[in-house]
Design an enzyme around this catalytic site. Structure first.
Site, PDB file in Angstrom:
ATOM      1  N   ASP A   1       0.803  -1.230   0.000  1.00  0.00           N
ATOM      2  CA  ASP A   1       0.000   0.000   0.000  1.00  0.00           C
ATOM      3  C   ASP A   1       0.831   1.273   0.000  1.00  0.00           C
ATOM      4  O   ASP A   1       0.341   2.342   0.317  1.00  0.00           O
ATOM      5  CB  ASP A   1      -0.942   0.002   1.212  1.00  0.00           C
ATOM      6  CG  ASP A   1      -0.205  -0.177   2.520  1.00  0.00           C
ATOM      7  OD1 ASP A   1       1.027  -0.341   2.490  1.00  0.00           O
ATOM      8  OD2 ASP A   1      -0.856  -0.149   3.582  1.00  0.00           O
ATOM      9  N   GLU A   2       2.104   1.162  -0.320  1.00  0.00           N
ATOM     10  CA  GLU A   2       2.988   2.311  -0.140  1.00  0.00           C
ATOM     11  C   GLU A   2       4.065   2.312  -1.217  1.00  0.00           C
ATOM     12  O   GLU A   2       4.627   1.252  -1.528  1.00  0.00           O
ATOM     13  CB  GLU A   2       3.697   2.115   1.205  1.00  0.00           C
ATOM     14  CG  GLU A   2       3.777   3.302   2.086  1.00  0.00           C
ATOM     15  CD  GLU A   2       4.628   2.957   3.302  1.00  0.00           C
ATOM     16  OE1 GLU A   2       5.538   3.738   3.574  1.00  0.00           O
ATOM     17  OE2 GLU A   2       4.398   1.920   3.948  1.00  0.00           O
TER      18      GLU A   2
END
Lengths: 374, 403
Positions: free
Chosen positions: B103-104
């Site tokens: 998610d990053e």
């Protein structure tokens, strides 16, 4: 039983047999050494069920008897005594060994000799004999290559092949192989192959005198044990069952480049590179410059540490080749090879690398390379 | 001057659950599993965070704090799928995308400005498109380096867009607490508090000699970071530094045989992931957490680079036998492959093709049907719930999160 021996002789004998004492014995008696009188003197025996060692200590014997006592205790006691006469007196009734030397008196509680496993005396005529010093040298060039992890038990052993007047020793751990030939002093009748545990050979190397002495090798008919006998000492080892891999096809018969390098310099370079290779999987690169050049370089590179490079003088033939090895395998063979100069033969970056000693046709060592990203 | 973006999906796992089931909107959603069992929270929606629930918190604590929480087990293949879509969208703005986890990611858009406008404009476009095309909210930080971009994206979550003006890095960081900086954990925070330092600005003002005395060579680095200096590049192909798995037992375990069987299970998963990344391990690290939460790690080198489970398992067992305190119950066990490289030791006798075919088939079955679909006979009935490691450090990203 009353035995008188010199401290020096008893200490030496205990030093030899205690190599076979089990350090983590499942049976308490295996932590003991067996003392027994026989025609040749005081016989000391120890075993860990894989190997057993008998050693005879010369002395004055009166009466018969046998007992086992803790090996470490007796060894430490004897080592602490002065080099004088030691009197050993066995009292069977209370299973105690009395040790007297000068003014020192000790008594050691033992375990009945009946409980001690029988270390087979293999009675048959020896299969062959070989010179002690030659065997020691040969083992030194081979045994280190045997596997130490047990995932493939057969590879923890050293293939020992007897045919005619030739003995072939081969050890491999799936990443490297060492093969050494030597001549036996007594030709063998029928061709025989056995696989001796690497650990047993390592012990044998420690025991073998560095002298021109004959060592007799006897194999049990069912090929379950082998006995090495040298003056005053027996070493019996269990054999590893199974088929040793067929190694002959993996030994390259040709090469595309060859470099001859001073062994010590090569070893020192590999050692230095390995310091830098510690954090990068111990991988070192060996670069053989092509025809007409006279250089071999060993380099190591670790992203966060730095790098190192050693350039060695060499005589080079063939194509330029760069290959990566686990430094440990290079260090192992170069530190055990009995030659002043080593030849490195390569056939490309992903083909097995071969190391030989110059002027030494009886030995070949093969190392599998590491495939690297770059 | 570089232009670096740090994009971070808000409450990713929980947001995916809400995306796929809109009736969960405005409810406290907690991903992690059965709240009555052991284990920790993997993600919590912002609704749940209002109750004090946060990731890595024991699930039982989360249940206590948030009685009406919707507890979900997590669907990692779905998270993977959406993560790939988001990363592909990032990649349409620059080839320099460095994923840190599912998610990053960091994006270096320095060379993309001519086409798309400045960093802030690119961040705006990315936020709009991720919401419109995928349905997720992403917070983005824009700065001249990774450090400030990361701090910025995190500053006003959720749905944040924070841009640090070039030259304003130090001023931007100055009022923030020191713990916002990479490498400042509880111990360093305490040490700095001894000097009366609580904000990054105060840290930047400390004499370098003082920091060197207290923190050694890291002192100088720490001071530079506090001043907003971070030259580290965005590295597009993300090579994991380690690959690990760990298992929290439902009931504490004292039986060494059970622990060893679990290690085999872990070794298989780790090996399978190494192969997927075309990596080999140079060493193995064992992690044990006892009842009462004291945790030990032990590591040792493998003799050679390995990407098969057996050598990692054997070394793991050896470490376990040496490290395991007798009579102590184990709550968590983990195995991590370390010193990764793309190097592979070739072998003399194994037919590599045959071995590779077997492991490739195993990997294919697992990829399609999940890790539990194929396993060793001795592990049947012994499999425990497991998690990949979540030991994320911004400066040394662990592998992506997967089931």
């Amino acid at each position: 039983m009353n035995v008188s021996v010199m401290q020096e002789n008893l200490a030496r004998g205990l030093g030899i047999v205690s190599r076979a004492v089990s350090s983590r014995a499942t049976l308490p008696v295996l932590a003991n050494v067996l003392l027994k009188t026989d025609n040749n003197g005081l016989k000391l025996t120890a075993t860990n069920l894989e190997i057993g060692i008998n050693c005879w200590v010369p002395g004055k014997l009166e009466g018969e008897g046998e007992i086992t006592v803790p090996a470490k205790l007796l060894t430490d006691l004897v080592a602490s005594l002065p080099n004088q006469r030691i009197d050993l007196q066995l009292s069977t009734k209370d299973r105690t060994l009395k040790v007297t030397c000068g003014g020192s008196r000790s008594s050691i509680k033992g375990i009945d000799a009946d409980e001690f496993p029988v270390v087979a005396a293999i009675g048959d005529a020896p299969a062959t004999s070989v010179d002690s010093r030659a065997l020691r040298e040969a083992l030194g060039e081979v045994v280190f290559a045997a596997a130490t992890d047990e995932s493939r038990p057969i590879l923890t052993g050293v293939l020992t092949k007897l045919a005619g007047d030739r003995m072939t020793l081969a050890a491999a751990d799936n990443y490297r192989i060492a093969v050494r030939n030597l001549t036996v002093t007594q030709p063998v009748g029928a061709e025989t192959s056995i696989v001796v545990p690497g650990r047993s050979y390592a012990e044998l190397m420690r025991i073998l005198p560095d002298a021109e002495q004959q060592i007799d090798i006897t194999i049990t008919p069912n090929k379950s044990q082998v006995l090495f006998h040298v003056e005053g000492i027996d070493l019996v080892s269990r054999l590893i069952e199974g088929q040793f891999p067929n190694y002959e096809p993996v030994i390259p018969t040709a090469h595309s480049s060859r470099a001859v390098v001073d062994r010590e310099a090569f070893l020192a370079g590999a050692r230095r590179a390995s310091i830098f290779a510690r954090d990068s999987a111990n991988i070192v690169k060996v670069e053989v410059a092509g025809d007409g050049s006279s250089e071999v370089s060993i380099t190591a590179h670790a992203a966060d540490v730095g790098d190192n490079s050693d350039v060695l003088e060499a005589s080079v033939e063939g194509q330029a080749t760069t290959i990566a090895f686990n430094a440990r395998y290079l260090i192992d063979v170069l530190s055990n090879l009995g030659a002043d100069e080593a030849a490195l033969e390569l056939s490309g970056p992903l083909a097995p690398g071969v190391i030989r000693g110059i002027g030494k046709d009886d030995y070949v060592h093969v190392i599998m390379p590491v495939r690297t990203a770059s | 001057m570089r232009s670096i973006l740090h994009a971070d999906l808000d409450a990713f796992y929980a947001s995916v659950e809400i995306l796929d089931n809109p009736s969960l909107r405005d409810k406290p959603v907690i991903v992690g599993g059965d709240p009555n069992a052991r284990g920790v929270v993997s993600a919590a929606s912002y609704e749940a965070r209002k109750f004090g629930v946060h990731s890595a918190m024991p699930l039982r604590t989360a249940r206590r704090l948030c009685q009406n929480g919707v507890f979900l087990p997590g669907r990692f293949s779905r998270y993977n799928e959406l993560s790939r879509q988001v990363m592909a969208l990032f990649a349409s703005y620059t080839p320099l995308v460095e994923p840190i986890s599912l998610d990053e990611a960091f994006l270096d858009v320095t060379a993309s400005r001519a086409a798309f406008g400045d960093g802030e404009a690119i961040a705006r476009r990315i936020k709009d498109r991720v919401l419109a095309e995928i349905g997720l909210v992403v917070s983005v930080g824009v700065a001249t380096n990774k450090l400030c971009a990361k701090v910025a994206s995190d500053l006003r979550k959720p749905d944040a867009l924070v841009a640090v003006p070039p030259g304003g890095e130090a001023a931007f960081l100055a009022p923030l607490p020191v713990t916002r900086l990479w490498g400042v954990g509880p111990q360093a925070r305490q040490a700095l508090a001894d000097y009366g330092v609580t904000t990054i600005g105060q840290l930047a003002a400390l004499p370098e000699a003082t920091l060197r005395r207290r923190f050694g060579i890291h002192g100088a680095e720490l001071r530079l970071r506090a001043q907003g200096v971070d030259p580290s590049p965005v590295v597009p192909t993300h090579v994991p530094k380690s690959v690990g798995h760990e298992i929290t037992f439902d009931h504490d375990v004292t039986d060494p045989a059970r622990l060893e069987a679990t290690l085999l299970d872990l070794a298989e998963s780790v090996a399978s992931r190494l192969r997927r990344h075309h990596l080999a391990a140079g060493g193995v690290q064992l992690k044990l957490r006892y009842e009462g939460f004291d945790t030990i790690t032990r590591q040792a080198p493998l003799g050679h680079q390995a990407r098969e489970s057996e050598p990692m398992y054997e070394l793991g067992v050896a470490l376990l036998r040496r490290a395991l305190a007798p009579d102590r119950a184990v709550r968590l066990i983990g195995l991590t492959a370390i010193n990764l490289s793309e190097a592979q030791q070739l072998t003399l006798f194994d037919a590599p093709e045959q071995n590779d075919r077997i492991t490739a088939s195993i990997d294919a079955v697992r990829k399609r049907f999940g890790d539990a679909a194929i396993t060793r006979a001795r592990l049947i009935g012994h499999r425990d719930r497991r998690r990949p490691d979540f030991g994320m450090r911004p400066d040394a990203p662990s592998d992506e999160r997967e089931p």
